[in-house]
Design an enzyme around this catalytic site. Structure first.
Site, PDB file in Angstrom:
ATOM      1  CB  THR A  20      -0.853   0.075   1.421  1.00 25.80           C
ATOM      2  OG1 THR A  20      -1.816  -1.168   1.196  1.00 25.80           O
ATOM      3  CG2 THR A  20      -1.681   1.214   1.346  1.00 25.80           C
ATOM      4  CB  SER A  65       2.938  -8.220   1.039  1.00 30.05           C
ATOM      5  OG  SER A  65       1.675  -8.162   1.958  1.00 30.05           O
ATOM      6  CG  ASP A  97      -2.582  -7.627   3.178  1.00 30.23           C
ATOM      7  OD1 ASP A  97      -3.053  -6.792   4.104  1.00 30.23           O
ATOM      8  OD2 ASP A  97      -2.998  -7.825   2.073  1.00 30.23           O
TER       9      ASP A  97
HETATM   10  N1  ASP Z   1      -2.435  -5.549   0.223  1.00 32.70           N
HETATM   11  C1  ASP Z   1      -1.499  -4.839   0.631  1.00 32.70           C
HETATM   12  C2  ASP Z   1      -0.187  -5.573   0.754  1.00 32.70           C
HETATM   13  O1  ASP Z   1       0.140  -6.246   1.920  1.00 32.70           O
HETATM   14  C3  ASP Z   1      -1.905  -4.341   2.139  1.00 32.70           C
HETATM   15  C4  ASP Z   1      -0.854  -3.255   2.867  1.00 32.70           C
HETATM   16  O2  ASP Z   1       0.256  -3.002   1.980  1.00 32.70           O
HETATM   17  O3  ASP Z   1      -1.006  -2.796   3.648  1.00 32.70           O
HETATM   18  O4  ASP Z   1       0.666  -5.708  -0.091  1.00 32.70           O
END
Ligand code: ASP
Length: 348
Positions: A20, A65, A97
């Site tokens: 993110t 991730s 994640d």
């Molecule tokens: N879906 C994202 C990831 O883990 C969530 C984050 O970065 O907080 O890459």
């Protein structure tokens, strides 16, 4: 007190894997997707004020991730190995994640680490007004650069979020909502940032003197994670233990390590152990320890030969077993290592 005097002598490598922190909104679908992020300094001009020499390495393409896997941990550890001599510390920008898995994996792969490897990320993208990313990044950089008696203050794989630095292999993602996304239920913070960054020196691990830094790049994923729940079916449990090539199962049990006493269940466990499969008992609780033998429902597991995971997190258990089964096929040696704190992942 930390003692960084000449900031120009401090060089840090920021490795951007994705997540993110570097995401933008897709205009058509409205979903968040990673964007190319080669020059972080332009995104966060405040970083120039440190006066450190900051270099970046960006994964191409950047990853959400959830797409991280052991091959990427090997790549990450290789980047650190190749750049180990040239930098004072490393900051890994990573999605939240699976950050706890990646930080745990790296902690096992980097033996006798003598420099900081700090994972961070954010709950809100760097481009959003209320982003938590800048605070996280700036503090992580300060921590990675900190020295005391001219040695790194935190030569560990850590996870920094909101205002806490945790040992990476003690963390679990705990919230999709709060800026404090991680929990370290069984180990205190290594540092806390407020007006000052206060280090918990007594909690930080230091590498053994005269032992070389070693990077382990063999990981074996012939393992399984079995989370128990009331009503779990025999077919499901049997199918897990009958997985071809399976070497070890992390069994997430209730409370202090308890499991159902059904005859079929205990037969499954005994058959698996008889086939040489290692079973590691890890609690579903985020705080506390496995203590087999307190209740009848765990005594039988202990007698059968199930290994206690003590207070290990599931993330650390998964990656520790990938690391150990990658290193050796000697089951007795693996079992002994599971009862040993290799990188501060369990309280012995
Ligand atoms: N879906 C994202 C990831 O883990 C969530 C984050 O970065 O907080 O890459």
């Amino acid at each position: 007190m930390t003692d960084n005097k000449d900031n120009r002598q401090v060089s840090l490598l920021i490795i951007y894997t994705g997540g993110t922190i570097g995401m933008v909104q897709d205009q058509e679908t409205g979903t968040l997707k990673p964007f190319r992020f080669d020059n972080i300094i332009e995104e966060v001009p405040e970083l120039k004020k440190f006066g450190f020499s900051l270099s970046t390495y960006a994964f191409d393409p950047p990853l959400d991730s959830s797409n991280i896997n052991p091959a990427l941990w090997i790549k990450l550890s290789g980047i650190i190995e190749d750049n180990y001599e040239g930098f004072n510390g490393f900051i890994i920008l990573h999605g939240t994640d699976t950050m706890a898995y990646s930080a745990s994996a790296l902690s096992f792969m980097l033996e006798n680490l003598g420099k900081p490897v700090i994972f961070t990320g954010s709950q809100l993208p760097i481009g959003s007004v209320r982003t938590d990313s800048k605070e996280n990044l700036i503090s992580s950089i300060e921590i990675a650069a900190a020295t005391r008696n001219y040695r790194p203050v935190v030569p560990e794989v850590g996870v920094f979020f909101e205002n806490q630095l945790y040992r990476g292999n003690r963390t679990t993602k705990n919230s999709t909502e709060h800026f404090r996304a991680f929990l370290s239920g069984n180990y205190p913070a290594l540092a806390e940032s407020g007006v000052h960054i206060r280090y918990n020196y007594g909690a930080i691990r230091y590498p053994e003197k005269n032992k070389p830094f070693v990077v382990h790049k063999k990981l074996n994923n012939d393992i399984a994670l079995l989370k128990l729940f009331p009503g779990i079916s025999r077919q499901f449990v049997e199918s897990v233990f009958n997985t071809a090539g399976l070497q070890a199962v992390i069994m997430e049990t209730f409370g202090s390590g308890n499991a159902p006493e059904d005859e079929w269940f205990m037969n499954c466990i005994q058959n698996a152990l008889g086939k040489g499969i290692i079973i590691l008992n890890v609690t579903q609780c985020k705080i506390g320890i496995v203590e087999m033998g307190i209740y009848e429902t765990s005594r039988k597991l202990c007698e059968a030969g199930v290994i206690s995971g003590h207070d290990i997190t599931t993330e650390a258990a998964v990656t520790k077993l990938m690391h150990l089964t990658g290193l050796s096929t000697d089951r007795e040696w693996i079992k002994r290592q599971l009862g040993t704190s290799l990188r501060g992942e369990i309280t012995c």
